[in-house]
Motif scaffolding. Structure first.
Motif, PDB file in Angstrom:
ATOM      1  N   GLU A  67      -3.684   6.857  -7.393  1.00 53.17           N
ATOM      2  CA  GLU A  67      -2.588   5.893  -7.218  1.00 53.17           C
ATOM      3  C   GLU A  67      -1.429   6.207  -8.146  1.00 53.17           C
ATOM      4  O   GLU A  67      -0.252   6.131  -7.750  1.00 53.17           O
ATOM      5  CB  GLU A  67      -3.109   4.482  -7.499  1.00 53.17           C
TER       6      GLU A  67
ATOM      7  N   TYR B 283      -7.605   8.106   2.573  1.00 54.90           N
ATOM      8  CA  TYR B 283      -7.045   6.795   2.867  1.00 54.90           C
ATOM      9  C   TYR B 283      -5.547   6.954   3.112  1.00 54.90           C
ATOM     10  O   TYR B 283      -4.912   7.895   2.620  1.00 54.90           O
ATOM     11  CB  TYR B 283      -7.239   5.835   1.694  1.00 54.90           C
ATOM     12  N   GLU B 284      -4.984   6.001   3.845  1.00 54.27           N
ATOM     13  CA  GLU B 284      -3.547   6.006   4.065  1.00 54.27           C
ATOM     14  C   GLU B 284      -3.041   4.579   4.233  1.00 54.27           C
ATOM     15  O   GLU B 284      -3.811   3.667   4.586  1.00 54.27           O
ATOM     16  CB  GLU B 284      -3.182   6.823   5.296  1.00 54.27           C
ATOM     17  N   PRO B 285      -1.757   4.361   3.963  1.00 53.28           N
ATOM     18  CA  PRO B 285      -1.182   3.029   4.164  1.00 53.28           C
ATOM     19  C   PRO B 285      -1.002   2.724   5.647  1.00 53.28           C
ATOM     20  O   PRO B 285      -0.479   3.552   6.392  1.00 53.28           O
ATOM     21  CB  PRO B 285       0.183   3.108   3.467  1.00 53.28           C
TER      22      PRO B 285
ATOM     23  N   GLN C 256       0.768   9.023  -6.968  1.00 55.30           N
ATOM     24  CA  GLN C 256       1.631   8.600  -5.864  1.00 55.30           C
ATOM     25  C   GLN C 256       2.825   7.802  -6.389  1.00 55.30           C
ATOM     26  O   GLN C 256       3.957   7.993  -5.942  1.00 55.30           O
ATOM     27  CB  GLN C 256       0.828   7.762  -4.867  1.00 55.30           C
TER      28      GLN C 256
ATOM     29  N   ARG D  63      -0.585   9.516   0.590  1.00 52.75           N
ATOM     30  CA  ARG D  63      -1.987   9.617   0.982  1.00 52.75           C
ATOM     31  C   ARG D  63      -2.849   9.403  -0.253  1.00 52.75           C
ATOM     32  O   ARG D  63      -2.468   9.774  -1.361  1.00 52.75           O
ATOM     33  CB  ARG D  63      -2.299  10.992   1.591  1.00 52.75           C
ATOM     34  N   PHE D  64      -3.993   8.832  -0.061  1.00 54.55           N
ATOM     35  CA  PHE D  64      -4.914   8.583  -1.174  1.00 54.55           C
ATOM     36  C   PHE D  64      -6.254   9.242  -0.878  1.00 54.55           C
ATOM     37  O   PHE D  64      -6.675   9.348   0.280  1.00 54.55           O
ATOM     38  CB  PHE D  64      -5.147   7.081  -1.369  1.00 54.55           C
TER      39      PHE D  64
ATOM     40  N   PHE E 233      -9.246   0.632  -0.561  1.00 49.79           N
ATOM     41  CA  PHE E 233      -9.396   1.613  -1.622  1.00 49.79           C
ATOM     42  C   PHE E 233     -10.280   1.040  -2.720  1.00 49.79           C
ATOM     43  O   PHE E 233     -10.039  -0.072  -3.205  1.00 49.79           O
ATOM     44  CB  PHE E 233      -8.018   1.962  -2.189  1.00 49.79           C
TER      45      PHE E 233
ATOM     46  N   ARG F  20      -1.560  -2.162   4.033  1.00 51.00           N
ATOM     47  CA  ARG F  20      -2.869  -2.074   3.414  1.00 51.00           C
ATOM     48  C   ARG F  20      -3.300  -0.609   3.310  1.00 51.00           C
ATOM     49  O   ARG F  20      -2.859   0.231   4.092  1.00 51.00           O
ATOM     50  CB  ARG F  20      -3.911  -2.853   4.225  1.00 51.00           C
ATOM     51  N   ILE F  21      -4.167  -0.319   2.342  1.00 53.59           N
ATOM     52  CA  ILE F  21      -4.749   1.006   2.227  1.00 53.59           C
ATOM     53  C   ILE F  21      -6.009   1.036   3.083  1.00 53.59           C
ATOM     54  O   ILE F  21      -6.925   0.234   2.878  1.00 53.59           O
ATOM     55  CB  ILE F  21      -5.079   1.344   0.765  1.00 53.59           C
TER      56      ILE F  21
ATOM     57  N   ALA G  88       0.806  -1.215   0.000  1.00 56.32           N
ATOM     58  CA  ALA G  88       0.000   0.000   0.000  1.00 56.32           C
ATOM     59  C   ALA G  88       0.842   1.269   0.000  1.00 56.32           C
ATOM     60  O   ALA G  88       0.410   2.305  -0.511  1.00 56.32           O
ATOM     61  CB  ALA G  88      -0.927  -0.002   1.219  1.00 56.32           C
TER      62      ALA G  88
END
Length: 419
Positions: free
Chosen positions: A333, A375-377, A336, A354-355, A323, A381-382, A300
């Motif tokens: 994605e 979302y974040e790792p 990033q 960051r997503f 995600f 995992r995301i 992630a």
């Protein structure tokens, strides 16, 4: 047919590194990007920005990309087909080398991508965005050949135009069946937005007494209260959602007879839109990058394949946590990944990974709902940590504002990808 012996699994060893002849030693870093959708095209564009010292090649089989996101608006008559089409000329203007060809092999030990036209493209880092394929045999009676009669329309191109033509031929008392897929699948709200847009198209033509039946394998779906409220307000008595407890299970579709059989009934339909269960596109699977789920697991924090440390996987083919699979997610994605590659090999700035994802669903003209979050790792995992969603008691003004947001988002997103 691809020969699986072409693809080599496992870690890259010292011998493989020697064969790769890295371009870094020659002052240029080579990145090959396969797949020109929301993920791949974005990655290619952001890798060459600011005159980065990288040779970036985008390999895509088609010269025109048709966005699956917002294609439901084409079905509803709110967007022309031409509004879904995008080319790659501006990416070339940014410095991306374009290769319009089909990839037939990834030689992971040699770090090369082979194309049908005979190119062997060396890479130091590979980014693939293979999209989705379908589990054709998962719906009894369905097949790739059957999609010519019962279109899935889950990828752009001829399928969405076929479904539109069938929808436009439905008359008074017509019946439409949508077979919704199990999770995970591309764009979770889309089957339910599609039902609304189909109902809108019928209402616009003055069709009376039509019935749209959604046969679902899930016992609930994303934004369900909002969709059901919107269906009742705008299209009373038209859209009927059936969960497994109601229909008892999908037994068979018959393309020749245009019927769908469940434990509850056999429905004779004018249009049957079957959206099959999904998996990663064939390129990712045949390269040995998928796991038992059919999707490609990634780390992630980097979107690096857990099967190969030299390959990033972005878009719908990747799986790494919570995600969703969407055009917005793929674009996010890819940005990033471009940042990470530039930071690691080209001296670019690295920011915390960051997503974000936002999704608008149009129920009727001037009435759109949305959901999304940040979302974040975490632990590979995301993970979703800041969700939001529309509410049932939103004002007409807010819904109209969200409909305008959706139009603005699409214009901005496609410009970000292809502009």
């Amino acid at each position: 047919m691809l020969d699986r012996r072409t693809f080599v699994g496992g870690a890259v060893g010292a011998a493989a590194a020697a064969l790769a002849a890295p371009a870094i030693a020659q002052g240029r870093f080579k990145v090959v990007v396969v797949g020109g959708g929301a993920g791949g095209a974005t990655a290619a564009k952001y890798l060459v920005r600011d005159e980065a010292k990288a040779d970036v090649t985008l390999v895509e089989a088609n010269r025109t990309y048709v966005t699956p996101f917002t294609s439901n608006l084409f079905l509803g008559g709110l967007k022309p087909y031409s509004g879904l089409e995008f080319g790659y000329d501006r990416l070339a203007g940014h410095g991306v080398r374009l290769v319009f060809d089909r990839v037939v092999g990834i030689e992971r030990e040699r770090r090369r991508v082979r194309t049908a036209g005979g190119d062997a493209l060396a890479y130091d880092r590979l980014v693939i965005a293979p999209g989705i394929d379908f589990r054709w045999d998962a719906v009894p009676g369905y097949s790739e050949a059957a999609s010519a009669r019962m279109p899935h329309a889950w990828r752009g191109g001829d399928q969405i135009r076929l479904l539109k033509a069938q929808l436009d031929a439905v008359g008074d008392g017509g019946v439409i069946v949508i077979v919704a897929p199990p999770t995970p699948y591309r764009c979770p709200p889309a089957p339910y937005e599609r039902a609304a847009m189909m109902a809108h198209a019928l209402a616009t033509r003055g069709v009376r007494g039509a019935r749209i039946v959604i046969l679902d394998v899930k016992d609930h779906f994303v934004l369900q209260p909002l969709f059901e409220d919107g269906w009742v307000r705008h299209y009373p008595g038209v859209i009927e959602w059936q969960d497994p407890k109601m229909h008892g299970g999908l037994k068979r579709v018959d393309p020749a007879e245009m019927t769908v059989t469940t434990d509850l009934e056999t429905i004779k339909a004018d249009v049957v839109n079957v959206v099959p269960p999904q998996m990663a596109g064939r390129l990712g699977r045949d390269a040995g990058l998928a796991d038992e789920s059919g999707f490609c697991p990634v780390d992630a924090a980097t979107m690096l394949s857990l099967r190969d440390p030299h390959i990033h996987i972005v878009g719908d083919a990747a799986t790494g946590g919570e995600f969703p699979k969407s055009g917005f997610a793929a674009n996010n994605e890819a940005k990033q990944v471009a940042m990470l590659i530039r930071a690691e090999f080209l001296g670019g700035r690295r920011l915390p990974v960051r997503f974000t994802n936002h999704c608008w669903s149009t129920i009727a003209p001037g009435d759109a709902i949305k959901n999304g979050g940040r979302y974040e790792p975490r632990d590979g995992r995301i993970v979703l940590f800041d969700p939001y969603t529309s509410q049932r008691d939103e004002s007409e003004e807010l819904r109209a504002k969200q409909a305008r947001e959706a139009v603005g988002w699409y214009a901005g997103m496609t410009t970000d990808i292809f502009g």
